[in-house]
Design an enzyme around this catalytic site. Structure first.
Site: not given
Ligand code: NAD
Length: 343
Positions: A194-195, A139-141, A168, A11-12, A220, A110
Site C-alpha cells: 500500500h505504501g 485500490s480502495c486502501n 477485510r 462488486t465494483i 477495512h 488490482g
Molecule cells: P469481482 O470478481 O467482484 O468482479 C469481476 C467481474 O468480472 C465478475 O463479474 C466476473 O464475472 C467478470 N469477469 C471475469 N473475467 C472476465 C473477463 N475476461 N471479461 C469480462 N468480465 C470478466 O471483482 P471486483 O471485486 O469487482 O474487482 C474488480 C477490480 O476492482 C479488481 O482490479 C480489484 O482489485 C479492484 N477493486 C476491488 C475492490 C473490492 O473490494 N472488491 C476494491 C477496490 C478495487
C-alpha cells in the site's frame, strides 16, 4: 453524453454502472458478464445491455431469459470509454483490445500502475488525467490513504506517514474466501504494497505501511500516524475533514466504534447498497500533539473507488477541467454528502 461500457460486472463494476447511470453527462451503453449469475439478472432489471466475453456461452444466457447484445468487443466498439472492472490481472489481458480499437480505458487497483502509466485519485491529481487514453484508479486502501494524506500535506506538509491496515478478508458475497479463524499478516514483510502504491499518486510522500487480514467482510480499518512539518491541532484537522467532499467524520455522539455499526448507520441513512463512498474518520480518535497526528479511519472497500471512477471518466473525456466541479457533480448525482453533520 459520454458513452460508458463496463467490462466486468461484479462488486465494483455493478456499482460503477449505477453511478454512471445517475450522472447527467454519461450513460451506460453496456455491461459484460462471463456467466449468467444473479448479477446478470440485476443488469437486466436495471436495463443495461448485457454483453459476454465468450460468445459460445450465449445459449446458456438465453436459456435463462437473459438476452445477449453481443461480444465484449462489440460493446467496446460502441463506447467512448471502457471501465475495466474485471478481476485483478484479468484487466491487463484486455488492454490490447482497447488499444486496437483506439478507445479510452480505465482499470482498477488490482492492476499494476504500469498498465496505464498513470494512477488516479480525484482529490490529488485530477488535472493530470485530463485527456488521457489510459488511467488506473488506485485500490480502495490506497484511495483512502491518498485522500487524507493529501489533505494533511496541503495544510501542514507531511514529513512521514506510518499506517497499519486491518483488512477485510473478503467481500460479503465471496463465500469461498477467508480467513475464517486467523489474523493473517499480509504480507509478513514490511512495507505492505500500500505504501509504494500511495507513491504512484503522491510520489513525494515518505510512507511505511503494514497490513493484516481479519475474518470480516464489512470494511477495512486503518490506524494512521502522520508526522507533520508544522504543528497540528485537532480542531483544524476536524475542519479539514468537514470541508472535504470525500472525507466523513464519525462523531463521538453517534456512539459508533466499529465497522459493523458504521454499515448499519449507512443502511439506516438509506445509502444505496449501504455504500460509504467517503473515508470514515473517527473524530474521537484524532490525537494531535505538536507534529504528531494519529487517528483511525474505516474504508468501505466496495464503495470508495466508485466515485473516483466517475471523476476519472470525466477527466479523461476532457469536458470538465476542474476537479472540484467534477467531484461535486459526481456526489450530487448520487445524492451523496459525506457523513459529518447528520449525527
Ligand atoms: P469481482 O470478481 O467482484 O468482479 C469481476 C467481474 O468480472 C465478475 O463479474 C466476473 O464475472 C467478470 N469477469 C471475469 N473475467 C472476465 C473477463 N475476461 N471479461 C469480462 N468480465 C470478466 O471483482 P471486483 O471485486 O469487482 O474487482 C474488480 C477490480 O476492482 C479488481 O482490479 C480489484 O482489485 C479492484 N477493486 C476491488 C475492490 C473490492 O473490494 N472488491 C476494491 C477496490 C478495487
Amino acid at each position: 453524453m459520454i458513452k460508458v461500457a463496463i467490462n466486468g460486472y461484479g462488486t465494483i463494476g455493478k456499482r460503477v454502472a449505477d453511478a454512471v447511470a445517475a450522472q447527467k453527462d454519461m450513460k451506460v451503453i453496456g455491461v459484460s458478464k462471463t456467466r449468467p449469475n444473479a448479477e446478470a439478472f440485476v443488469a437486466k432489471q436495471r436495463g443495461y445491455p448485457l454483453y459476454i466475453a465468450d460468445l459460445s456461452k450465449k445459449t446458456a444466457f438465453e436459456k435463462v431469459g437473459l438476452s445477449v447484445a453481443g461480444s465484449v468487443e462489440d460493446m467496446c466498439k460502441a463506447a467512448d470509454i471502457i471501465v475495466d472492472a474485471t478481476p485483478g490481472d484479468v484487466g491487463a489481458t484486455n488492454k490490447p483490445l482497447y488499444a486496437k480499437l483506439g478507445k479510452k480505458a480505465l482499470w482498477q487497483g488490482g492492476e499494476d500502475h504500469e498498465i496505464a502509466g498513470f494512477s488516479f485519485n480525484s482529490s490529488c491529481n485530477y488535472k493530470d488525467a485530463i485527456g488521457r487514453q489510459f488511467v488506473r484508479v488506485v485500490s480502495c486502501n490506497t484511495t483512502g490513504l491518498c485522500r487524507i494524506i493529501h489533505a494533511i500535506d496541503n495544510e501542514y506538509g507531511v514529513a512521514h506517514v506510518h499506517a497499519i491496515m486491518v483488512r477485510r478478508g473478503s467481500d460479503p458475497g465471496e463465500i469461498k474466501k477467508g480467513p475464517i479463524d486467523a489474523i493473517v499478516l499480509d504480507p509478513v514483510s514490511v512495507p505492505s504494497h500500500h505504501g509504494p502504491d500511495v507513491l504512484s499518486v503522491l510520489p513525494h510522500i515518505s510512507i511505511v505501511t503494514m497490513a493484516m487480514i481479519v475474518p470480516t467482510t464489512m470494511m477495512h480499518m486503518h490506524a494512521i500516524r502522520i508526522t507533520t512539518k508544522k504543528d497540528v491541532t485537532k480542531d483544524r484537522v476536524i475542519e479539514l475533514v468537514k470541508n472535504h467532499p470525500r472525507l466523513g467524520l464519525i462523531k463521538k455522539t453517534a456512539g459508533i466504534r466499529s465497522t459493523a455499526e458504521l454499515k448499519e448507520f449507512a443502511m439506516d441513512l438509506g445509502r444505496q447498497r449501504a455504500d460509504l463512498y467517503e473515508n470514515c474518520i473517527f473524530e474521537d480518535s484524532i490525537y494531535a500533539n505538536k507534529t504528531d497526528l494519529c487517528f483511525f479511519q474505516a474504508i468501505h472497500q466496495e464503495a470508495d473507488v466508485v466515485v473516483e471512477n466517475i471523476d476519472a471518466i470525466r477527466a479523461m473525456m476532457g469536458g470538465q477541467k476542474d476537479a472540484a466541479a467534477s467531484i461535486k457533480s459526481t456526489n450530487d448525482a448520487l445524492g451523496f454528502t459525506p457523513i459529518q453533520n447528520n449525527h
